[in-house]
Design an enzyme around this catalytic site. Structure first.
Site, PDB file in Angstrom:
ATOM      1  N   THR A 199       0.512  -1.212  -0.292  1.00 17.41           N
ATOM      2  CA  THR A 199      -0.089   0.223  -0.322  1.00 17.41           C
ATOM      3  C   THR A 199       1.012   1.071   0.120  1.00 17.41           C
ATOM      4  O   THR A 199       1.617   1.565   0.435  1.00 17.41           O
ATOM      5  CB  THR A 199      -0.994  -0.283   1.246  1.00 17.41           C
ATOM      6  OG1 THR A 199      -1.618   0.984   1.655  1.00 17.41           O
ATOM      7  CG2 THR A 199      -0.046   0.031   2.466  1.00 17.41           C
ATOM      8  N   ASP A 200       0.233   2.533  -0.506  1.00 18.91           N
ATOM      9  CA  ASP A 200       0.981   4.031  -0.294  1.00 18.91           C
ATOM     10  C   ASP A 200       1.288   4.084   1.112  1.00 18.91           C
ATOM     11  O   ASP A 200       1.758   5.197   1.518  1.00 18.91           O
ATOM     12  CB  ASP A 200       0.417   4.650  -1.422  1.00 18.91           C
ATOM     13  CG  ASP A 200      -1.492   5.033  -0.834  1.00 18.91           C
ATOM     14  OD1 ASP A 200      -1.982   4.275   0.240  1.00 18.91           O
ATOM     15  OD2 ASP A 200      -1.958   5.862  -1.474  1.00 18.91           O
ATOM     16  N   GLU A 201       0.478   3.970   1.990  1.00 20.37           N
ATOM     17  CA  GLU A 201       0.258   4.208   3.331  1.00 20.37           C
ATOM     18  C   GLU A 201       1.411   3.911   4.015  1.00 20.37           C
ATOM     19  O   GLU A 201       1.958   4.084   5.251  1.00 20.37           O
ATOM     20  CB  GLU A 201      -0.892   3.529   3.662  1.00 20.37           C
ATOM     21  CG  GLU A 201      -2.158   3.549   3.735  1.00 20.37           C
ATOM     22  CD  GLU A 201      -3.701   3.529   3.913  1.00 20.37           C
ATOM     23  OE1 GLU A 201      -3.816   3.990   5.604  1.00 20.37           O
ATOM     24  OE2 GLU A 201      -4.629   2.779   3.557  1.00 20.37           O
ATOM     25  N   TYR A 247      -1.595  -0.743  11.030  1.00 20.61           N
ATOM     26  CA  TYR A 247      -2.449  -1.168   9.487  1.00 20.61           C
ATOM     27  C   TYR A 247      -1.284  -0.696   8.732  1.00 20.61           C
ATOM     28  O   TYR A 247      -0.581  -1.855   8.385  1.00 20.61           O
ATOM     29  CB  TYR A 247      -3.127  -1.009   8.850  1.00 20.61           C
ATOM     30  CG  TYR A 247      -3.363  -1.300   7.953  1.00 20.61           C
ATOM     31  CD1 TYR A 247      -3.413  -2.716   6.756  1.00 20.61           C
ATOM     32  CD2 TYR A 247      -3.641  -0.438   6.753  1.00 20.61           C
ATOM     33  CE1 TYR A 247      -2.873  -2.589   5.705  1.00 20.61           C
ATOM     34  CE2 TYR A 247      -3.156  -0.584   5.215  1.00 20.61           C
ATOM     35  CZ  TYR A 247      -3.529  -1.423   5.066  1.00 20.61           C
ATOM     36  OH  TYR A 247      -4.052  -1.813   3.279  1.00 20.61           O
ATOM     37  N   LYS A 306       2.589  -3.291   7.313  1.00 14.33           N
ATOM     38  CA  LYS A 306       2.611  -3.569   6.103  1.00 14.33           C
ATOM     39  C   LYS A 306       3.955  -3.092   5.696  1.00 14.33           C
ATOM     40  O   LYS A 306       4.459  -3.838   4.773  1.00 14.33           O
ATOM     41  CB  LYS A 306       1.664  -2.926   4.969  1.00 14.33           C
ATOM     42  CG  LYS A 306       0.328  -3.205   5.341  1.00 14.33           C
ATOM     43  CD  LYS A 306      -0.019  -4.534   4.749  1.00 14.33           C
ATOM     44  CE  LYS A 306      -0.323  -4.585   3.346  1.00 14.33           C
ATOM     45  NZ  LYS A 306      -0.293  -6.085   2.878  1.00 14.33           N
TER      46      LYS A 306
END
Ligand code: NAD
Ligand code: TYD
Length: 356
Positions: free
Chosen positions: A134-136, A160, A164
């Site tokens: 993810t970009d997060e 989260y 990741k």
């Protein structure tokens, strides 16, 4: 035909990927999914009679099961979607995020490493482990900051995102240390059919349809970069086929919108479809609620690398993708009915203080 072991293929993006790739007859797919609250066999209903889609319920952290699947089916690639994926849940209960996203990914990598090491040289060289991220992991951007690139330092802000990021680092390390032929993709927010309605867009669509409040966190000015799910799945197919081993690729929609812009767009679509609904105009349902702790202000992906190297670009515009998505939820009341079960209502009660 190639064989792929897909993890998390009963979730939102995984099931869209499996459906798309089976339609193209790209590979035989072994689909390993634990069927948590987010996993849904109804997503795969059209593959019920497909002999080249083999579903196995189970945990990526179950070493024996994963080793057996690898030995029995001899996959040419592992495509790893399985994860706990909802930021708000990670704030309430981070532990399962560490168990699945970090420890689960580690155990999966260990099983795959053992299998891969035993392959004959040609199959070993051609093997790929594609990790979906993810970009997060990159953290939050200020209003004037340039979009994230593949070299932006990791700065995850939620449990989260941190889980990741940890998984991404492990995957990368298995390439550097053991030579496992990995690929990593970091994608922005997806939307489209089959998304579990705890996430922003389907939650707003379903609440709007039912005349319920549309809970917007904070001032609604947080920005996300939205991508239609099938565009993401096509990018993954390309990265798997042509990506440089050991590399990571950013994927995104070049579509930065504030949450308020997104919810207003959904309301306009609902007004067009249901002009005489008691809750029309639906924007009257928008309700500002307390902000998410640590809420990232802005995400934006620089996608030049995948465009330049692999020739991928998003096809769906936000207007067409969102219209399709709203239509899909309107047209699938049975799917909605099945997923908005007691456990889902419990989540709404715990998190928002209202049931469905
Ligand atoms: P999802 O929550 O809809 O689906 C996750 C799937 O993984 C479910 O089917 C669940 O049953 C399964 N699963 C969970 N724990 C498991 C375990 N221990 N063993 C086996 N299966 C397990 O998630 P999604 O939105 O489809 O996201 C898929 C992947 O893409 C995730 O890795 C996520 O981090 C990443 N991603 C998502 C987005 C997005 O906008 N949704 C954006 C970028 C990246
Ligand atoms: P979400 O779909 O949870 O994705 P992510 O947090 O991974 O980006 O949320 C998208 C945006 O919408 C995010 O800025 C949080 C916001 N949001 C709300 O305003 N209200 C809600 O009820 C939810 C679930 C999200």
């Amino acid at each position: 035909m190639a064989t792929w072991l897909v993890t998390g293929g009963a979730g939102f993006i995984g099931s869209n990927f499996v459906l798309q790739q089976r339609q193209a007859q790209a590979a035989r797919i072994i689909n390993l999914d634990k069927l948590t609250y987010a996993g849904n066999l109804n997503n795969l209903a059209e593959l019920r009679h497909d002999p080249d889609h083999i579903f196995q319920q189970g945990d990526i952290g179950d070493r024996e099961l994963v080793a057996r699947l690898l030995a029995d089916y001899q996959p040419d690639a592992v495509i790893h979607f399985a994860a706990e994926s909802h930021v708000d849940r990670s704030i309430h209960r981070p532990e399962t995020f560490i168990e699945t996203n970090v420890v689960g990914t580690f155990r999966l990598l260990e099983a795959v490493r053992g299998y891969w090491a035993g392959l004959e040289p040609a199959k070993r060289a051609a093997f790929r482990f594609l990790h979906i991220s993810t970009d997060e992991v990159y953290g939050s951007l200020g209003p004037e900051d340039p979009a994230f690139t593949e070299t932006t330092p990791y700065a995850p802000n939620s449990p989260y995102a941190a889980s990741k990021a940890a998984a991404d680092h492990l995957v990368r390390a298995y390439h550097e240390t053991y030579g496992l032929p990995i690929l990593i993709t970091n994608c922005s927010n997806n939307y489209g059919p089959l998304q579990f309605p705890e996430k922003f867009i389907p939650l707003m669509i379903l609440n709007g349809l039912q005349g319920k409040k549309l809970p917007v966190y904070g001032d609604g000015q947080n920005i996300r970069d939205w991508l239609y799910v099938t565009d993401h799945c096509e990018a993954l197919g390309l990265v798997l086929a042509k990506g440089t081993v050991g590399a990571s690729y950013n994927i995104g929609g070049r579509c930065e919108l504030t949450n308020l812009e997104v919810v207003n767009h959904i309301c306009r679509l609902l007004d067009e479809l249901f002009p005489t609904a008691a809750s029309a105009p639906h924007s009257g349902l928008i309700s500002f609620v307390p902000d998410r702790p640590g809420h990232d202000r802005r995400y934006a992906m620089n996608i030049s690398k995948i465009e330049r190297e692999l020739g991928w670009t998003p096809k769906e515009s936000f207007a067409s993708g969102l219209a399709k998505t709203v239509r899909w939820y309107v047209d699938h009341p049975q799917w909605v009915e099945a997923v908005t079960s007691g456990a889902y209502r419990q989540w709404l009660q715990t998190h928002y203080g209202f049931g469905s």
